[in-house]
Design an enzyme around this catalytic site. Structure first.
Site, PDB file in Angstrom:
ATOM      1  N   ASP A 199       0.799  -1.229   0.000  1.00  0.00           N
ATOM      2  CA  ASP A 199       0.000   0.000   0.000  1.00  0.00           C
ATOM      3  C   ASP A 199       0.832   1.281   0.000  1.00  0.00           C
ATOM      4  OD1 ASP A 199       0.878  -0.487   2.555  1.00  0.00           O
ATOM      5  OD2 ASP A 199      -1.042  -0.089   3.533  1.00  0.00           O
ATOM      6  N   GLU A 225      13.324  -3.794  11.337  1.00  0.00           N
ATOM      7  CA  GLU A 225      14.340  -3.136  10.508  1.00  0.00           C
ATOM      8  C   GLU A 225      15.647  -3.007  11.281  1.00  0.00           C
ATOM      9  OE1 GLU A 225      11.430  -1.789  11.406  1.00  0.00           O
ATOM     10  OE2 GLU A 225      10.356  -0.947   9.672  1.00  0.00           O
TER      11      GLU A 225
END
Lengths: 342, 342
Positions: free
Chosen positions: A174, A257
């Site tokens: 998205d 991350e």
């Protein structure tokens, strides 16, 4: 449904084959699809891909290209807006030469709309099943699940298992991407980074640079992270990742991350800053509002023999049962207007 | 900012010219941009467009095409996610040959990020200013405003004033579109229609067809509408619209589509149904979540001489004033992490 295919699916489980074989006939047979599943280490890992005769979009033609490959790894999952999102993202990727799309679904089966999307997809791609491990999925106390971690790790394993070189990038389905981003990330030597827009309460996540040097980080969620960056904010060179031990992403919510980048061993001074020294925004963390659940009006007998019966395969997200058919039947009939005159 | 242009803007008001002239220099001058504004009837209507030497994307090359033109009319307005949305939609349109994009902004000035987006846009396009008339904008009692109506009417007027032929289609900047939709709508003779996904509580809006004939409508908001369709669910032939009196869209919230289609005089039996007799979903009414407003951490002096000062032009939506700088200054400083070592 004018373009259809013969679909051949082989499903394999664990380390041995068990032959569930489906043959799906349709008009205008154009391709064969091979669907394989393999259990990889602690979770499933499967592949659905098309044969070579599927036509590609012009931008996806690699024949005269010596560009380093970009492997875009996209976690996705079944929801009402899934096909819309993947359709839109595929149109972005069709403009990027020398790109291979690795779509990783948090599931063990593909919906019929998803299968149709993949069969029509005019891009080089690999489809993997990579469900969240049950120990996280079934943990009722865990409020924030490590979504997409199994998917991203499955994508990296596919790169490893197929001995690929180039660059990989985690692309949510998205987000919005300026095409200039791909031209810049393609030449990543170790790990490249750039700003991400519309993320966290600050609406921006970026390395802070002065005179081209990293002096800090700007992000709405710094706490305890050595690399406070968004998943869309960096790309990794495959050979560098391999030399660093082919590390995986940790199942640690909000620290995926950071955990990955720490494990890969990159130092601040080795980071390569893109997007004109981090002064341009080439990727935005756009989020699509959840679509409402379709109501069950669709069971009204007035729709028998109409297009609604075909369309419902594309829109329903609850299983079709007598129970929910009866539940909403009478209250929603008025939503269908029958013509008095035509 | 590696690609820049000389920007020439002419602003005209009412029926006479008043020459506000801007010349904007930059490196790699590649194009000229002509920005004109004209007052049209009861509200403003202006144009920003580039000269002919702007390079187009391959899909936008019209030179060897005899296809009927598609005029995509897109209302938009200034908000944090605007450039992301337009960037993403432009990537869809770059795949469609013989398409001209009419972008209509609900404003009388274009933000710097929007100007930069337009200057980089590799599509044939026209940019119009089409603000909502003040009688609706300033009406404090009006909860649901007729958004985008001035924009769509301005787009149609541009088509009329420039004597164009082909087909026009109202494309919201946050919808998702399957490219097959454009191939089908291009040959519209009067008014064509098809299903729209993810709209209203039913997650679907569509004509109901049996044996190719219209027998009713399926939509979450039928009430009183002869044509209960979504803005993304139909396209109109320019010549037919012209013969029908070049009707406009009414400023009547929720009844814009219905009012327009009634006024154009189309009958049920004249409608042309696309998307494989309305059995496929080629357009989805995806909606992007509102991005949070950026906090004012960015005023911290530590960011002086850094990339943050440049990036803030792309992310701020509140005017930069001393008042709001001071308001949030101290509480958000911790969001910037300064490196101890590099």
């Amino acid at each position: 449904m004018s373009r259809w295919f013969r679909l051949v699916m082989f499903v394999t489980g664990a380390s041995s084959l068990f032959g569930s074989l489906y043959v799906w006939h349709a008009t205008n047979q154009q391709a064969q699809v091979l669907m394989r599943a393999q259990q990889m280490r602690d979770h499933l890992y499967r592949t659905l891909r098309e044969e070579q005769n599927r036509p590609l979009a012009p931008g996806a033609d690699l024949s005269d290209s010596n560009l380093p490959m970009i492997y875009a790894i996209t976690p996705t999952y079944n929801r009402p807006e899934q096909i819309a999102e993947l359709t839109r993202l595929s149109q972005t990727l069709m403009h990027v030469p020398a790109l291979h799309w690795i779509i990783c679904e948090d599931a063990t089966t593909a919906s019929e709309p998803l299968q149709r999307f993949l069969l029509n997809l005019k891009l080089p791609y690999t489809f993997l099943f990579a469900p969240m491990p049950s120990k996280y999925r079934d943990d009722k106390k865990m409020v924030y699940k490590p979504k997409g971690v199994a998917a991203r790790n499955a994508g990296m394993r596919w790169i490893r298992d197929n001995n690929k070189t180039g660059v990989f990038y985690f692309m949510d389905d998205d987000n919005s991407y300026d095409l200039r981003l791909f031209r810049e990330m393609r030449y990543t030597q170790r790990v490249s980074m750039w700003p991400v827009g519309l993320v966290t309460g600050l609406a921006l996540s970026t390395p802070v640079l002065k005179d081209g040097h990293l002096v800090g980080w700007y992000d709405g969620f710094i706490y305890g992270r050595k690399f406070p960056v968004d998943m869309a904010g960096f790309a990794v060179n495959v050979d560098y990742w391999r030399a660093a031990g082919e590390v995986e992403m940790p199942f640690k919510t909000s620290y995926e991350e950071d955990g990955f980048l720490r494990a890969i061993g990159i130092s601040f001074s080795e980071l390569e800053f893109k997007a004109n020294d981090c002064t341009e925004i080439y990727v935005w963390h756009t989020r699509t509002s959840k679509a409402p659940k379709a109501k069950r009006t669709i069971f009204e007998p007035a729709f028998d023999d109409s297009n609604i019966r075909i369309l419902q395969n594309s829109m329903l997200i609850e299983p079709l049962t007598e129970a929910n058919a009866n539940k909403n039947y009478s209250s929603e009939v008025s939503k269908m207007m029958t013509l008095k005159t035509s």
